[in-house]
Enzyme design. Structure first.
Site, PDB file in Angstrom:
ATOM      1  N   HIS A  54       1.259  -1.723   0.240  1.00  0.00           N
ATOM      2  CA  HIS A  54      -0.358  -0.186  -0.064  1.00  0.00           C
ATOM      3  C   HIS A  54       0.961   1.167  -0.037  1.00  0.00           C
ATOM      4  O   HIS A  54       2.058   1.105   0.194  1.00  0.00           O
ATOM      5  CB  HIS A  54      -0.890   0.273   1.290  1.00  0.00           C
ATOM      6  CG  HIS A  54      -1.852  -1.342   1.644  1.00  0.00           C
ATOM      7  ND1 HIS A  54      -3.106  -0.635   1.671  1.00  0.00           N
ATOM      8  CD2 HIS A  54      -2.655  -2.608   0.529  1.00  0.00           C
ATOM      9  CE1 HIS A  54      -3.638  -2.056   1.551  1.00  0.00           C
ATOM     10  NE2 HIS A  54      -3.842  -2.633   0.750  1.00  0.00           N
ATOM     11  N   GLU A  56       1.300   3.755   1.925  1.00  0.00           N
ATOM     12  CA  GLU A  56       1.631   4.219   2.810  1.00  0.00           C
ATOM     13  C   GLU A  56       2.655   3.175   3.256  1.00  0.00           C
ATOM     14  O   GLU A  56       3.932   3.589   4.405  1.00  0.00           O
ATOM     15  CB  GLU A  56       0.591   4.357   4.222  1.00  0.00           C
ATOM     16  CG  GLU A  56      -0.761   4.872   3.854  1.00  0.00           C
ATOM     17  CD  GLU A  56      -2.162   4.212   3.168  1.00  0.00           C
ATOM     18  OE1 GLU A  56      -1.117   3.629   2.013  1.00  0.00           O
ATOM     19  OE2 GLU A  56      -3.066   4.318   3.657  1.00  0.00           O
ATOM     20  N   CYS A  84      -5.903   1.587   6.401  1.00  0.00           N
ATOM     21  CA  CYS A  84      -6.673   0.215   5.884  1.00  0.00           C
ATOM     22  C   CYS A  84      -6.003   0.073   7.942  1.00  0.00           C
ATOM     23  O   CYS A  84      -5.462   0.681   8.169  1.00  0.00           O
ATOM     24  CB  CYS A  84      -6.239  -0.833   5.274  1.00  0.00           C
ATOM     25  SG  CYS A  84      -4.821  -1.172   5.070  1.00  0.00           S
ATOM     26  N   CYS A  87      -2.237  -1.026   7.676  1.00  0.00           N
ATOM     27  CA  CYS A  87      -1.089   0.312   7.803  1.00  0.00           C
ATOM     28  C   CYS A  87      -1.386   1.396   8.834  1.00  0.00           C
ATOM     29  O   CYS A  87      -0.485   1.931   8.893  1.00  0.00           O
ATOM     30  CB  CYS A  87      -2.100   1.930   5.906  1.00  0.00           C
ATOM     31  SG  CYS A  87      -1.965   0.698   4.405  1.00  0.00           S
TER      32      CYS A  87
END
Length: 157
Positions: A54, A56, A84, A87
């Site tokens: 992801h 992040e 999410c 993360c």
């Protein structure tokens, strides 16, 4: 919303657009320390064959490598979409001081939309959160991306 927040969110937006060009869900993130971007990431789980890739996570990995420490103390993470649970957990483990995000994620958001891991009193680190920075623009990028995907899947007449 400060000028600094807008500037760094625009940098994250540019990374989100890069993700979209690569066929990834358009999410971008930057890590900032002392007014400088020290880490960048754009969503890449498809291209990297990595469910943890992801924006992040990639931005924090880049920042940690650049400063030589997995603890990102006194840093701010700017991301175009609410993180999410995965993360959010990584943000806390990295000791990110501040999180600034654009659009809320009503399906998997872990900073207040679905659950709020950032304020869970049982956890030993609490990242300060600011939401809604350039939310209309960041949300529109996501909407446009998914609209285009739906249109491309429709059979031609």
């Amino acid at each position: 919303m400060s000028e600094q927040d807008q500037t760094f969110m625009q940098a994250a937006i540019a990374l989100a657009q890069q993700a979209a060009e690569n066929g990834e869900v358009p999410v971008g993130a930057v890590v900032v320390k002392d007014g400088q971007i020290i880490g960048r990431g754009s969503n890449s789980p498809i291209g990297l064959h990595d469910p943890s890739a992801h924006a992040e996570i990639l931005a924090m990995r880049d920042a940690a490598k650049n400063i030589g420490n997995y603890r990102l103390v006194d840093c701010t993470l700017y991301v175009t979409l609410e993180p999410c649970p995965m993360c959010s957990g990584a943000i806390q483990h990295a000791r990110i001081a501040n999180l600034v995000y654009g659009a809320s994620d009503l399906k998997t958001g872990a900073c207040g939309s679905v659950i709020n891991l950032m304020t869970e009193y049982k956890l030993n680190h609490h990242t300060k959160v600011k939401s809604g920075v350039l939310a209309e623009e960041t949300g529109q990028i996501l909407s446009d991306f998914f609209k285009q995907r739906r249109l491309s899947k429709k059979p031609s007449l």
